[in-house]
Enzyme design. Structure first.
Site, PDB file in Angstrom:
ATOM      1  N   ARG A  90       0.834  -1.201   0.000  1.00  0.00           N
ATOM      2  CA  ARG A  90       0.000   0.000   0.000  1.00  0.00           C
ATOM      3  C   ARG A  90       0.869   1.252   0.000  1.00  0.00           C
ATOM      4  NH1 ARG A  90      -5.297   1.613   3.281  1.00  0.00           N
ATOM      5  NH2 ARG A  90      -5.291   3.821   2.841  1.00  0.00           N
ATOM      6  N   ARG A 100      -6.464   1.667  -3.917  1.00  0.00           N
ATOM      7  CA  ARG A 100      -5.485   1.090  -2.984  1.00  0.00           C
ATOM      8  C   ARG A 100      -5.396  -0.429  -3.128  1.00  0.00           C
ATOM      9  NH1 ARG A 100      -8.716   3.179   1.235  1.00  0.00           N
ATOM     10  NH2 ARG A 100      -8.490   5.126   0.147  1.00  0.00           N
ATOM     11  N   ASP A 103      -6.973  -2.114   2.003  1.00  0.00           N
ATOM     12  CA  ASP A 103      -7.479  -1.241   3.051  1.00  0.00           C
ATOM     13  C   ASP A 103      -8.062  -2.144   4.140  1.00  0.00           C
ATOM     14  OD1 ASP A 103      -8.188   1.135   4.263  1.00  0.00           O
ATOM     15  OD2 ASP A 103     -10.042   1.369   3.116  1.00  0.00           O
ATOM     16  N   ASP A 105      -9.936  -1.936   7.814  1.00  0.00           N
ATOM     17  CA  ASP A 105     -10.578  -1.025   8.758  1.00  0.00           C
ATOM     18  C   ASP A 105     -11.128  -1.794   9.952  1.00  0.00           C
ATOM     19  OD1 ASP A 105     -10.267   1.307   7.202  1.00  0.00           O
ATOM     20  OD2 ASP A 105     -12.066   0.853   6.046  1.00  0.00           O
TER      21      ASP A 105
HETATM   22  N1  ROI Z   1     -15.551   1.795  -2.411  1.00  0.00           N
HETATM   23  C1  ROI Z   1     -15.778   0.474  -2.385  1.00  0.00           C
HETATM   24  N2  ROI Z   1     -16.705  -0.034  -3.188  1.00  0.00           N
HETATM   25  N3  ROI Z   1     -15.110  -0.360  -1.547  1.00  0.00           N
HETATM   26  C2  ROI Z   1     -14.151   0.112  -0.717  1.00  0.00           C
HETATM   27  O1  ROI Z   1     -13.535  -0.673   0.038  1.00  0.00           O
HETATM   28  C3  ROI Z   1     -13.898   1.486  -0.699  1.00  0.00           C
HETATM   29  N4  ROI Z   1     -12.971   2.022   0.134  1.00  0.00           N
HETATM   30  C4  ROI Z   1     -12.745   3.315   0.183  1.00  0.00           C
HETATM   31  C5  ROI Z   1     -13.491   4.277  -0.695  1.00  0.00           C
HETATM   32  C6  ROI Z   1     -12.473   5.051  -1.515  1.00  0.00           C
HETATM   33  C7  ROI Z   1     -14.283   5.216   0.189  1.00  0.00           C
HETATM   34  N5  ROI Z   1     -14.406   3.659  -1.606  1.00  0.00           N
HETATM   35  C8  ROI Z   1     -14.621   2.315  -1.587  1.00  0.00           C
HETATM   36  O2  ROI Z   1     -11.882   3.792   1.056  1.00  0.00           O
END
Ligand code: ROI
Length: 167
Positions: A90, A100, A103, A105
């Site tokens: 990343r 990315r 991610d 979270d």
């Molecule tokens: N949109 C989708 N569909 N899935 C994601 O994991 C995701 N993650 C993000 C943003 C850019 C908000 N959009 C996303 O961080």
């Protein structure tokens, strides 16, 4: 007995990727998370395909949610997840909400409400994000999201926005 030896908290983590073979990124991240000391997997959702939320000039995403039990405090867990994001290449760019490779979270940490500069739990966007709610509902249909309500109600109020389950 020292209580801290027995306190394992149930945590939900959202996974997302839209670069460099997203499905493989998600599977590798699952392996890395479950191999983390002090973390045990309890459930893993299907993989979901989802159009980008936010800027549209980026590839579609693959998303999933993992449920783990952990004895790591929230910030230690966050640091481990950031380490996995970095290991999987990343690169943090200036553009907010850009593409990315990975991610991760922290969506929910037991029944805790956390409001720290680097960590807000339950995750701020949780109730508006189909790509979080539907996988969460798949693995925890009875879940009460602290401060936000039942997962079934949250999911019912959120359109799927093009989300679809992958095989
Ligand atoms: N949109 C989708 N569909 N899935 C994601 O994991 C995701 N993650 C993000 C943003 C850019 C908000 N959009 C996303 O961080």
């Amino acid at each position: 007995m020292n209580n801290s030896e027995t306190d394992w908290i149930t945590v939900y983590i959202g996974l997302g990727s839209n670069l460099a073979n997203p499905s493989e990124q998600i599977k590798s991240a699952r392996t890395a998370i479950t191999h983390t000391l002090g973390v045990r997997e309890l459930a893993f959702s299907s993989l979901y395909h989802s159009p980008p939320m936010g800027p549209q000039d980026q590839p579609d995403y693959v998303n999933a949610v993992i449920c783990v039990a952990t004895e790591l405090p929230p910030m230690d867990l966050l640091r481990c997840l950031q380490g996995i994001e970095n290991d999987q290449g990343r690169v943090r760019k200036d553009q907010r909400w850009g593409a990315r490779t990975l991610d991760l979270d922290v969506l929910i940490y037991g029944d805790r409400i956390i409001d720290l500069p680097d960590l807000i739990v339950p995750h701020t966007g949780l109730a508006e994000r189909a790509f979080v709610l539907y996988p969460l509902y798949e693995i925890a249909p009875q879940l009460l999201v602290p401060g936000k309500g039942h997962i079934a109600d949250l999911t019912a109020k959120c359109p799927m926005n093009g989300l679809r389950r992958l095989d």
